[in-house]
Design a protein around this motif. Structure first.
Motif, PDB file in Angstrom:
ATOM      1  N   MET A  47       0.815  -1.221   0.000  1.00  0.00           N
ATOM      2  CA  MET A  47       0.000   0.000   0.000  1.00  0.00           C
ATOM      3  C   MET A  47       0.849   1.272   0.000  1.00  0.00           C
ATOM      4  O   MET A  47       0.583   2.204  -0.770  1.00  0.00           O
ATOM      5  N   ARG A  48       1.874   1.302   0.835  1.00  0.00           N
ATOM      6  CA  ARG A  48       2.699   2.511   0.904  1.00  0.00           C
ATOM      7  C   ARG A  48       3.413   2.770  -0.415  1.00  0.00           C
ATOM      8  O   ARG A  48       3.439   3.905  -0.903  1.00  0.00           O
ATOM      9  N   SER A  49       3.987   1.728  -1.013  1.00  0.00           N
ATOM     10  CA  SER A  49       4.702   1.914  -2.273  1.00  0.00           C
ATOM     11  C   SER A  49       3.741   2.301  -3.403  1.00  0.00           C
ATOM     12  O   SER A  49       4.093   3.086  -4.285  1.00  0.00           O
ATOM     13  N   MET A  50       2.527   1.764  -3.365  1.00  0.00           N
ATOM     14  CA  MET A  50       1.556   2.120  -4.403  1.00  0.00           C
ATOM     15  C   MET A  50       1.078   3.561  -4.235  1.00  0.00           C
ATOM     16  O   MET A  50       0.833   4.257  -5.222  1.00  0.00           O
ATOM     17  N   TYR A  51       0.965   3.994  -2.983  1.00  0.00           N
ATOM     18  CA  TYR A  51       0.603   5.391  -2.773  1.00  0.00           C
ATOM     19  C   TYR A  51       1.719   6.314  -3.248  1.00  0.00           C
ATOM     20  O   TYR A  51       1.467   7.349  -3.867  1.00  0.00           O
ATOM     21  N   CYS A 105       7.320   1.272 -10.665  1.00  0.00           N
ATOM     22  CA  CYS A 105       7.729  -0.082 -11.056  1.00  0.00           C
ATOM     23  C   CYS A 105       7.595  -1.089  -9.922  1.00  0.00           C
ATOM     24  O   CYS A 105       7.285  -2.254 -10.165  1.00  0.00           O
ATOM     25  N   LEU A 106       7.837  -0.651  -8.677  1.00  0.00           N
ATOM     26  CA  LEU A 106       7.903  -1.590  -7.559  1.00  0.00           C
ATOM     27  C   LEU A 106       6.624  -2.392  -7.356  1.00  0.00           C
ATOM     28  O   LEU A 106       6.679  -3.625  -7.241  1.00  0.00           O
ATOM     29  N   PRO A 107       5.427  -1.754  -7.283  1.00  0.00           N
ATOM     30  CA  PRO A 107       4.224  -2.562  -7.048  1.00  0.00           C
ATOM     31  C   PRO A 107       4.020  -3.636  -8.103  1.00  0.00           C
ATOM     32  O   PRO A 107       3.634  -4.766  -7.791  1.00  0.00           O
ATOM     33  N   LEU A 108       4.270  -3.290  -9.372  1.00  0.00           N
ATOM     34  CA  LEU A 108       4.094  -4.272 -10.444  1.00  0.00           C
ATOM     35  C   LEU A 108       5.107  -5.394 -10.323  1.00  0.00           C
ATOM     36  O   LEU A 108       4.774  -6.577 -10.497  1.00  0.00           O
ATOM     37  N   LEU A 109       6.349  -5.044 -10.000  1.00  0.00           N
ATOM     38  CA  LEU A 109       7.401  -6.052  -9.884  1.00  0.00           C
ATOM     39  C   LEU A 109       7.128  -7.026  -8.738  1.00  0.00           C
ATOM     40  O   LEU A 109       7.576  -8.178  -8.789  1.00  0.00           O
ATOM     41  N   VAL A 110       6.396  -6.564  -7.722  1.00  0.00           N
ATOM     42  CA  VAL A 110       6.073  -7.443  -6.600  1.00  0.00           C
ATOM     43  C   VAL A 110       4.841  -8.291  -6.916  1.00  0.00           C
ATOM     44  O   VAL A 110       4.801  -9.485  -6.622  1.00  0.00           O
ATOM     45  N   THR A 331      -8.168  -3.198  -5.773  1.00  0.00           N
ATOM     46  CA  THR A 331      -7.530  -2.132  -6.557  1.00  0.00           C
ATOM     47  C   THR A 331      -8.479  -0.968  -6.793  1.00  0.00           C
ATOM     48  O   THR A 331      -8.097   0.197  -6.649  1.00  0.00           O
ATOM     49  N   ALA A 332      -9.729  -1.271  -7.166  1.00  0.00           N
ATOM     50  CA  ALA A 332     -10.706  -0.217  -7.450  1.00  0.00           C
ATOM     51  C   ALA A 332     -10.996   0.617  -6.203  1.00  0.00           C
ATOM     52  O   ALA A 332     -11.017   1.852  -6.256  1.00  0.00           O
ATOM     53  N   VAL A 333     -11.225  -0.048  -5.074  1.00  0.00           N
ATOM     54  CA  VAL A 333     -11.537   0.669  -3.825  1.00  0.00           C
ATOM     55  C   VAL A 333     -10.331   1.471  -3.357  1.00  0.00           C
ATOM     56  O   VAL A 333     -10.448   2.648  -2.971  1.00  0.00           O
ATOM     57  N   GLN A 334      -9.153   0.856  -3.411  1.00  0.00           N
ATOM     58  CA  GLN A 334      -7.941   1.551  -2.959  1.00  0.00           C
ATOM     59  C   GLN A 334      -7.665   2.780  -3.811  1.00  0.00           C
ATOM     60  O   GLN A 334      -7.304   3.847  -3.273  1.00  0.00           O
TER      61      GLN A 334
END
Length: 360
Positions: A47-51, A105-110, A331-334
């Motif tokens: 969550m933090r990296s996606m934000y 890139c990080l969220p996708l790579l994880v 994903t949609a809610v976040q």
């Protein structure tokens, strides 16, 4: 693949153990719950990296006019030293804004190895070419034979979680006596179709936001160029006065000076970045961005078919469909809550880039 599968199976095993205190360990509820809580665990960790990804994208749009000014400054300076100096100033601009262009890139790579690991684990509860009886005696990642047998017996709406659309009849008979393909189709078809629709909705929203953001960014850049040419801020087509004096027309200053190279001329020249040829690396960056946008547009229409195609051709089990649908709903809610938070943290003025209504 075991490198990805073991950590995923370990998380699933933990949640299944926790849920076994509330539900029957062999029930579909306990196993479906472990898959859902796996989604929650991974997404909370990300969550933090996606934000930060969304934050960086919004900041990049916010500083776009300043980047344009920097490009105009070095438009006619193409020596290696000048390019190096421009790169330093660009990095300083990123640092001052707290922007990391690679943050996305990080969220996708994880998420990719998590999905591959989950696919491998769920598929290997019932390996191809292995009977159900034999599979029940095998290990699967962190799961021992007892947990494997428990998963194989778990059902949801009377359909085994390990079942898949093209499962051979003899395997269906050993997995669940009396199970027929129509039973699997009744659950699998709507589940994977909904997963595909949820995927499309998320990709369409992302593409729409990026498209709106790009249009607003270009409008902001055009406004900056117009102000530079006019010699001051422009509002409703009129140049505002600065310190009680209306800025001189750069073109008239040029005529009055009679010679190029005066400050007025330099200012005018520096503002013609849109007409002049941009730096080579900037052309490459813009070309790559355009290519990525085109690729994303194509993927937006193709990728939603992947869960449906995978369910048929790649034997995605029912449990994979549950994971896919849950992940896209999260994903949609976040994204909705992220956008609301960013509107408060990064309200964008018209001078800096995106208007407050343009989501990233």
């Amino acid at each position: 693949m075991d490198l990805f599968a073991y950590p995923v199976s370990l998380v699933m095993k933990f949640w299944h153990w926790v849920l076994s205190f509330v539900f029957d360990p062999g029930s579909g509820i306990a196993w479906v719950g472990s898959v859902l809580l796996l989604v929650v665990t991974v997404r909370l960790l990300l969550m933090r990296s996606m934000y930060r990804q969304q934050y960086s994208m919004r900041k990049m749009a916010q500083i776009a006019p300043k980047m344009k000014e920097l490009q105009s400054k070095y438009k006619d300076r193409k020596s290696p030293e000048d390019r190096q100096e421009q790169a330093k100033e660009m990095q300083a601009l990123y640092a001052d804004a707290g922007v990391n262009p690679l943050a996305g890139c990080l969220p996708l790579l994880v998420q990719i190895p998590v999905f591959l690991g989950l696919y491998y684990v769920l598929l290997n509860f019932s390996p191809r070419g292995v009977s159900i009886e034999e599979a029940s005696t095998m290990t699967n990642g962190a799961f021992g034979p007892d947990q494997v047998a428990s998963f194989l017996n778990a059902e949801i709406f009377g359909v085994p979680l390990a079942s898949y659309i093209r499962m051979p009849q003899d395997v269906m008979d050993s997995l669940h006596p009396g199970l027929v393909r129509e039973d699997i189709l009744v659950l699998a078809v709507p589940l994977f179709v909904l997963a595909g629709i949820a995927t499309f909705v998320n990709m369409w929203n992302s593409f729409r936001r990026q498209k709106a953001a790009k249009a607003a960014e270009q409008e902001a850049i055009a406004r900056v160029e117009a102000e530079e040419k006019a010699g001051g801020p422009v509002v409703d087509g009129e140049v505002l006065e600065v310190d009680g004096e209306k800025p001189a027309d750069p073109a008239r200053s040029d005529d009055a000076a009679g010679t190029p190279g005066t400050p007025a001329t330099a200012g005018a020249a520096g503002s013609t970045g849109a007409a002049g040829k941009p730096q080579d690396f900037q052309s490459i960056a813009e070309s790559m961005t355009e290519s990525m946008n085109q690729s994303m547009k194509i993927m937006m229409y193709l990728f939603p078919f992947f869960p449906i195609v995978g369910a048929y051709f790649f034997n995605f089990p029912i449990a994979i469909g549950i994971y896919w649908l849950t992940n896209n709903i999260w994903t949609a809610v976040q994204s909705h809550f992220f956008m609301e938070k960013l509107e408060k943290e990064l309200p964008m003025t018209s001078r800096e880039g995106l208007p407050p209504s343009a989501f990233m």
